[in-house]
Design a protein around this motif. Structure first.
Motif, mmCIF file in Angstrom:
data_model
loop_
_atom_site.group_PDB
_atom_site.id
_atom_site.type_symbol
_atom_site.label_atom_id
_atom_site.label_comp_id
_atom_site.label_asym_id
_atom_site.label_seq_id
_atom_site.Cartn_x
_atom_site.Cartn_y
_atom_site.Cartn_z
ATOM 1 N N ARG A 13 0.852 -1.190 0.000
ATOM 2 C CA ARG A 13 0.000 0.000 0.000
ATOM 3 C C ARG A 13 0.890 1.242 0.000
ATOM 4 O O ARG A 13 2.018 1.206 0.468
ATOM 5 N N TYR A 14 0.298 2.357 -0.483
ATOM 6 C CA TYR A 14 1.056 3.598 -0.591
ATOM 7 C C TYR A 14 0.310 4.727 0.119
ATOM 8 O O TYR A 14 -0.925 4.802 0.082
ATOM 9 N N ASP A 15 1.077 5.599 0.760
ATOM 10 C CA ASP A 15 0.479 6.672 1.553
ATOM 11 C C ASP A 15 -0.320 7.658 0.715
ATOM 12 O O ASP A 15 -1.230 8.318 1.224
ATOM 13 N N TYR A 16 0.008 7.790 -0.563
ATOM 14 C CA TYR A 16 -0.651 8.797 -1.397
ATOM 15 C C TYR A 16 -2.010 8.334 -1.925
ATOM 16 O O TYR A 16 -2.714 9.100 -2.593
ATOM 17 N N GLU A 17 -2.443 7.125 -1.660
ATOM 18 C CA GLU A 17 -3.689 6.604 -2.218
ATOM 19 C C GLU A 17 -4.899 7.376 -1.695
ATOM 20 O O GLU A 17 -4.973 7.716 -0.514
ATOM 21 N N VAL A 18 -5.855 7.636 -2.585
ATOM 22 C CA VAL A 18 -7.104 8.297 -2.200
ATOM 23 C C VAL A 18 -8.311 7.441 -2.564
ATOM 24 O O VAL A 18 -9.453 7.846 -2.316
ATOM 25 N N THR A 19 -8.087 6.265 -3.145
ATOM 26 C CA THR A 19 -9.174 5.391 -3.565
ATOM 27 C C THR A 19 -9.245 4.172 -2.656
ATOM 28 O O THR A 19 -8.255 3.449 -2.516
ATOM 29 N N PRO A 20 -10.405 3.910 -2.038
ATOM 30 C CA PRO A 20 -10.531 2.710 -1.204
ATOM 31 C C PRO A 20 -10.372 1.444 -2.048
ATOM 32 O O PRO A 20 -10.553 1.453 -3.263
ATOM 33 N N GLU A 21 -10.072 0.363 -1.373
ATOM 34 C CA GLU A 21 -9.770 -0.894 -2.058
ATOM 35 C C GLU A 21 -10.900 -1.334 -2.987
ATOM 36 O O GLU A 21 -10.663 -1.744 -4.119
ATOM 37 N N ASP A 22 -12.145 -1.261 -2.515
ATOM 38 C CA ASP A 22 -13.249 -1.785 -3.324
ATOM 39 C C ASP A 22 -13.612 -0.868 -4.483
ATOM 40 O O ASP A 22 -14.423 -1.239 -5.338
ATOM 41 N N SER A 23 -13.047 0.339 -4.516
ATOM 42 C CA SER A 23 -13.341 1.269 -5.607
ATOM 43 C C SER A 23 -12.262 1.267 -6.685
ATOM 44 O O SER A 23 -12.375 2.010 -7.669
ATOM 45 N N MET A 24 -11.248 0.456 -6.509
ATOM 46 C CA MET A 24 -10.193 0.384 -7.507
ATOM 47 C C MET A 24 -10.653 -0.431 -8.708
ATOM 48 O O MET A 24 -11.418 -1.387 -8.572
ATOM 49 N N GLY A 25 -10.188 -0.058 -9.875
ATOM 50 C CA GLY A 25 -10.509 -0.803 -11.076
ATOM 51 C C GLY A 25 -9.647 -2.046 -11.192
ATOM 52 O O GLY A 25 -9.236 -2.641 -10.194
ATOM 53 N N ILE A 26 -9.346 -2.423 -12.440
ATOM 54 C CA ILE A 26 -8.522 -3.600 -12.663
ATOM 55 C C ILE A 26 -7.091 -3.346 -12.181
ATOM 56 O O ILE A 26 -6.458 -2.355 -12.551
ATOM 57 N N VAL A 27 -6.613 -4.222 -11.332
ATOM 58 C CA VAL A 27 -5.234 -4.179 -10.838
ATOM 59 C C VAL A 27 -4.471 -5.308 -11.527
ATOM 60 O O VAL A 27 -4.780 -6.481 -11.333
ATOM 61 N N GLU A 28 -3.514 -4.950 -12.340
ATOM 62 C CA GLU A 28 -2.752 -5.959 -13.062
ATOM 63 C C GLU A 28 -1.680 -6.570 -12.161
ATOM 64 O O GLU A 28 -1.013 -5.867 -11.400
ATOM 65 N N VAL A 29 -1.545 -7.862 -12.276
ATOM 66 C CA VAL A 29 -0.557 -8.601 -11.496
ATOM 67 C C VAL A 29 0.567 -9.030 -12.436
ATOM 68 O O VAL A 29 0.310 -9.569 -13.518
ATOM 69 N N SER A 30 1.791 -8.781 -12.045
ATOM 70 C CA SER A 30 2.940 -9.078 -12.902
ATOM 71 C C SER A 30 3.129 -10.581 -13.072
ATOM 72 O O SER A 30 2.673 -11.386 -12.255
ATOM 73 N N GLU A 31 3.824 -10.950 -14.146
ATOM 74 C CA GLU A 31 4.126 -12.355 -14.391
ATOM 75 C C GLU A 31 4.972 -12.929 -13.272
ATOM 76 O O GLU A 31 4.842 -14.103 -12.902
ATOM 77 N N GLU A 32 5.844 -12.105 -12.722
ATOM 78 C CA GLU A 32 6.688 -12.547 -11.614
ATOM 79 C C GLU A 32 5.840 -12.969 -10.421
ATOM 80 O O GLU A 32 6.078 -14.009 -9.788
ATOM 81 N N ILE A 33 4.822 -12.155 -10.110
ATOM 82 C CA ILE A 33 3.963 -12.469 -8.972
ATOM 83 C C ILE A 33 3.052 -13.647 -9.296
ATOM 84 O O ILE A 33 2.815 -14.528 -8.451
ATOM 85 N N LYS A 34 2.557 -13.705 -10.538
ATOM 86 C CA LYS A 34 1.689 -14.825 -10.930
ATOM 87 C C LYS A 34 2.394 -16.169 -10.775
ATOM 88 O O LYS A 34 1.748 -17.193 -10.546
ATOM 89 N N ALA A 35 3.696 -16.163 -10.889
ATOM 90 C CA ALA A 35 4.461 -17.410 -10.756
ATOM 91 C C ALA A 35 4.366 -17.993 -9.349
ATOM 92 O O ALA A 35 4.684 -19.166 -9.135
ATOM 93 N N THR A 36 3.894 -17.186 -8.386
ATOM 94 C CA THR A 36 3.770 -17.664 -7.001
ATOM 95 C C THR A 36 2.324 -18.050 -6.683
ATOM 96 O O THR A 36 1.941 -18.158 -5.525
ATOM 97 N N ARG A 37 1.539 -18.266 -7.706
ATOM 98 C CA ARG A 37 0.098 -18.578 -7.582
ATOM 99 C C ARG A 37 -0.120 -19.868 -6.783
ATOM 100 O O ARG A 37 0.613 -20.838 -6.918
ATOM 101 N N TYR A 38 -1.179 -19.848 -5.952
ATOM 102 C CA TYR A 38 -1.603 -21.067 -5.259
ATOM 103 C C TYR A 38 -3.096 -20.961 -4.944
ATOM 104 O O TYR A 38 -3.669 -19.867 -4.954
ATOM 105 N N ILE A 39 -3.732 -22.097 -4.686
ATOM 106 C CA ILE A 39 -5.158 -22.123 -4.336
ATOM 107 C C ILE A 39 -5.277 -21.837 -2.844
ATOM 108 O O ILE A 39 -4.906 -22.670 -2.012
ATOM 109 N N SER A 40 -5.789 -20.664 -2.510
ATOM 110 C CA SER A 40 -5.921 -20.285 -1.101
ATOM 111 C C SER A 40 -7.231 -20.781 -0.499
ATOM 112 O O SER A 40 -7.331 -20.963 0.707
ATOM 113 N N SER A 41 -8.242 -20.984 -1.353
ATOM 114 C CA SER A 41 -9.543 -21.448 -0.874
ATOM 115 C C SER A 41 -10.140 -22.416 -1.888
ATOM 116 O O SER A 41 -10.773 -21.996 -2.851
ATOM 117 N N PRO A 42 -9.939 -23.718 -1.692
ATOM 118 C CA PRO A 42 -10.546 -24.697 -2.605
ATOM 119 C C PRO A 42 -12.068 -24.545 -2.691
ATOM 120 O O PRO A 42 -12.643 -24.760 -3.754
#
Length: 790
Positions: free
Chosen positions: A351-380
């Motif tokens: 998170r960043y201090d300059y944010e003015v948009t609440p979490e549920d009001s954010m649009g599409i948040v892109e996830v990098s390929e690097e982060i996607k490589a750590t994918r796992y099923i958190s809730s079957p």
């Protein structure tokens, strides 16, 4: 009276099950289990051979009749004249429109001992002999006054059994939904949670059952009987599995609007687009949607308010009478649902201090390929709900996003997917990146014109701001690392401490951000800041009403700006610590004891009066900060107040808001605006707008949750909308009403908190509900004539 066939079925099952219960409590024979499995596979009703563990009350005995208390309703035990030889007494209840909450309580002399039962549901028989539906609420209360609350819409002329599981897998599984998928195949009707789950309430001992209604516009009658505890049927191994199809619809249930193929989706879309292209909209509308057949008042170039012939109105920039009506939350930011996937790389949650948009009001948040490589099923559980989700190299994978935190549910953060966006992309294509969003914007604007709406409500996507076709309300949230206060219940989070200078700083940043986006446009009617803050309850215990003030007083003065302000107030009023001690009936040695923080468990009248004063001070400080900042940065736009919910609008806060708001705003989720309950607004004599209302159904929509206000069908939903709007338009103080929201929530729950209600004008495939849209046109085509009277 209760249907005799139904009554006899229930009594017979009770007789059979009493013997069965003595033989198989805590585990029945394999023969019974096998029989149930056979019944389930053959499609037999899960409760065809219900096992009654205990009859709590059937109203046949004088003792049980004495348990009934109806302080705000009328209740009468009636016996039918039947030839069965069986007693057939039922409790006839008339819920009263003269009460905001009309309630009947069934309270035994000694609490029902529920801890001896396992895997059970609470059930009762009910009849609604009227030609209108009724939304019935039931809260199950323990000895400490804590409760679980559920509700259901009973259709006109309904007669049947209502139930909900209280223990067992079906009751205790946290699915992340507001309303769960029905756990069994049965004609018995499932009550759904009043809102979020309250399954942490211990109901080993049940002290009372409270049957009630909220905000009726006319009296409603039902009859209830045979309140009982039943053993749950065998769990369905496929419950909550594969329940959502590739279009984001209910995979297990057909409905008249269900889309089964891309060709069908395109056909339905093409038909609507043709109709929209031929629409001329509503007659007698000004450029800004005002009533061009009405009087021409002073034009200021911006929206303002004025009282005309005893009624409050908005006035559009050209000087025409204006009533604001339309959908709120016209955006896609909060239409994504959790997939049950997460990433081990924590960078996705920074998170960043300059944010003015609440979490549920954010649009599409892109996830990098690097982060996607750590994918796992958190809730079957959640991941297995979906028949289909796109692979990351699928063209529709651009509709994945991420939420760093959630408010409710079993998943604290994780990947999300928007079926609504995917369906827009399917039917409109993608000629350039996200071109389907531009098409959605254009179609939405055409719908607003065709449907006769005059504005967008709160939380409209800023992409509509430059269109200059439909007036809108801008909004902002004041978020940041300022000090907070906690009430007894914090519905959407802790209350900001408006005395904290950092709160004022964050308010300025938020309002400056709004100003940049709206560019002083005359199409912006006004500004909403924040929503349904945790001020406290209007009624109830001292802690419920003044929890934020009690919390402030418990803090050290060095840690709480609000405590510092209240300390100065008390010193100014009482002068000496002795006078404060005498007034509050406490024993403090000096002011330093108060400064360090004190806790209270007992309150006298003098102290309550001071708590009330300090709550008004808190509210006034909040409104001063917001109003003055708006006045400085956005002087041409109306300040629409704090969007108070009727569960969280203390009189002290309403009083504070009246001095600083151009228009008061309330979210009123009831059948309509009751004349008596909101009468105080006539005395306030300020214009008022409804920030949110809606009606939904979980019957023929394919959805699991109707929303806050329930209808029994889409047809009933449309009629209830018209009745609600009639109650708004005939109030002299009302200047607007905004429906929440434009699109149905995801059937598997929005990512923030699991809300999954049928509350949209359009469904997940972006297809309008025809009955509701016809009702909208009926209202909007006549609302100016009916309200102005000419």
């Amino acid at each position: 009276m209760m249907n005799n066939t139904l009554k006899n079925r229930t009594l017979l099952s009770t007789v059979i099950s009493s013997t069965l219960f003595s033989l198989c409590f805590f585990g029945c024979s394999s023969a019974l289990t096998d029989n149930k499995d056979a019944n389930s596979s053959s499609g037999e009703d899960a409760f065809a051979k219900e096992v009654v563990l205990s009859t709590l009350v059937d109203f046949d005995s004088a003792q049980q009749q004495s348990w009934v208390n109806a302080p705000t309703a009328t209740a009468l035990v009636k016996k039918s004249d039947n030839k069965s030889g069986l007693d057939d007494a039922g409790l006839n209840i008339e819920f009263l429109a003269s009460e905001n909450i009309s309630q009947v309580t069934v309270k035994p002399n000694q609490s029902w001992q529920m801890e001896k039962f396992q895997d059970y549901n609470l059930a009762f028989d009910v009849t609604n002999e009227q030609d209108k539906s009724i939304q019935l609420y039931l809260s199950v209360e323990n000895e400490a006054g804590e409760y679980q609350s559920r509700s259901i819409s009973l259709a006109a002329n309904f007669s049947g059994t209502i139930y909900f599981p209280l223990t067992g897998k079906e009751a205790e599984t946290e699915t992340g939904f507001w309303g769960d998928a029905p756990p069994w195949e049965t004609e018995d009707q499932l009550m759904i949670w009043r809102s979020w789950r309250a399954d942490n309430v211990n109901l080993d001992k049940v002290a009372a059952l409270n049957f009630f209604t909220i905000g009726l516009l006319e009296n409603k009658q039902i009859e209830i009987d045979n309140i009982r505890v039943r053993k749950n049927p065998e769990s369905d191994p496929y419950w909550m599995k594969g329940i959502i199809d590739k279009f984001g619809q209910n995979a297990k249930l057909d409905s008249s609007m269900k889309i089964n193929s891309l060709a069908q989706l395109n056909e339905v879309s093409a038909k609507e687009l043709k109709e929209l292209s031929e629409s001329k909209g509503m007659p007698n509308r000004s450029k800004f949607g005002g009533y061009s057949a009405g009087p021409k008042l002073k034009a200021t170039g911006y929206f303002r308010t004025q009282k005309v012939d005893g009624k409050w109105w908005m006035v559009d920039p050209e000087g025409y009478l204006y009533f604001s009506h339309g959908p709120a939350n016209v955006r896609m930011a909060n239409l994504s649902t959790l997939t049950g996937v997460d990433f081990k790389d924590d960078k996705v949650r920074i998170r960043y201090d300059y944010e003015v948009t609440p979490e549920d009001s954010m649009g599409i948040v892109e996830v990098s390929e690097e982060i996607k490589a750590t994918r796992y099923i958190s809730s079957p559980l959640r991941h297995n709900m979906f028949e289909w989700l796109p692979s990351y190299d699928d063209p529709l994978a651009n509709n994945y996003s991420y939420r760093r935190s959630t408010l409710k549910g079993a998943v604290p953060h994780g990947e999300t997917f928007s079926f609504y966006r995917a369906n827009l992309e399917r039917k409109y294509g993608e000629q350039y990146p996200n071109s389907f969003e531009d098409k959605w914007r254009d179609v939405t604007l055409e719908r607003m014109k065709d449907w006769g709406f005059t504005s967008f409500g709160n939380w409209v996507d800023p992409m509509f701001y430059p269109a200059k076709q439909v007036p809108y309300f801008a909004n902002g949230w004041i978020i940041g690392d300022f000090k907070t206060l906690s009430g007894k219940t914090n519905h959407w989070g802790l209350m900001p401490d408006p005395y904290d200078p950092f709160f004022a700083e964050r308010a300025r940043i938020t309002i400056q951000d709004i100003a940049v986006k709206i560019k002083n446009s005359p199409w912006c009617v006004g500004i909403f800041i924040d929503n349904e803050k945790s001020w406290g309850e209007r009624e109830g215990s001292v802690e419920a009403r003044y929890g934020v003030i009690i919390d402030a007083l418990s803090k050290d003065i060095q840690e709480s700006p609000a405590k510092n302000a209240f300390m100065k107030h008390l010193q100014s009023k009482y002068k000496t610590i002795g006078k404060l001690n005498n007034s509050w009936n406490i024993q403090l040695d000096n002011w330093q004891d108060l400064a360090k923080g004190i806790d209270f468990t007992v309150f006298n009248e003098n102290q309550i009066d001071d708590l009330s004063t300090m709550l008004e001070m808190l509210g006034e400080q909040y409104f001063i900060v917001v109003h003055n900042t708006l006045e400085e940065i956005l002087p041409n736009h109306l300040y629409m107040g704090a969007r108070m919910a009727n569960w969280g609008m203390p009189d002290e806060i309403i009083k504070a808001s009246t001095t600083y708001s151009d228009v008061l705003s309330f979210n009123i989720y009831e059948e309509g605006v009751q004349e008596h309950f909101w009468k105080f607004l006539e005395e306030v004599d300020l214009p008022v707008a409804i920030g949110e209302f809606h009606i939904g159904t979980a019957t023929d929509s394919g959805m699991f949750n109707p929303g806050i206000v329930h209808a029994s069908s889409q047809k009933d939903r449309a009629e209830m909308y018209k009745t609600y709007m009639e109650s708004v338009l005939n109030k002299p103080y009302m200047v607007g009403a905004h429906w929440f929201q434009y699109v149905d929530e995801p059937i598997s729950g929005r990512a923030l908190d699991g809300e999954n209600a049928n509350i949209g004008f359009v469904d997940v495939t972006d297809t309008p509900y025809p009955e509701l849209i016809k009702a909208v046109k009926d209202v909007t085509s006549t609302m100016y004539q009916n309200r102005y009277g000419k």
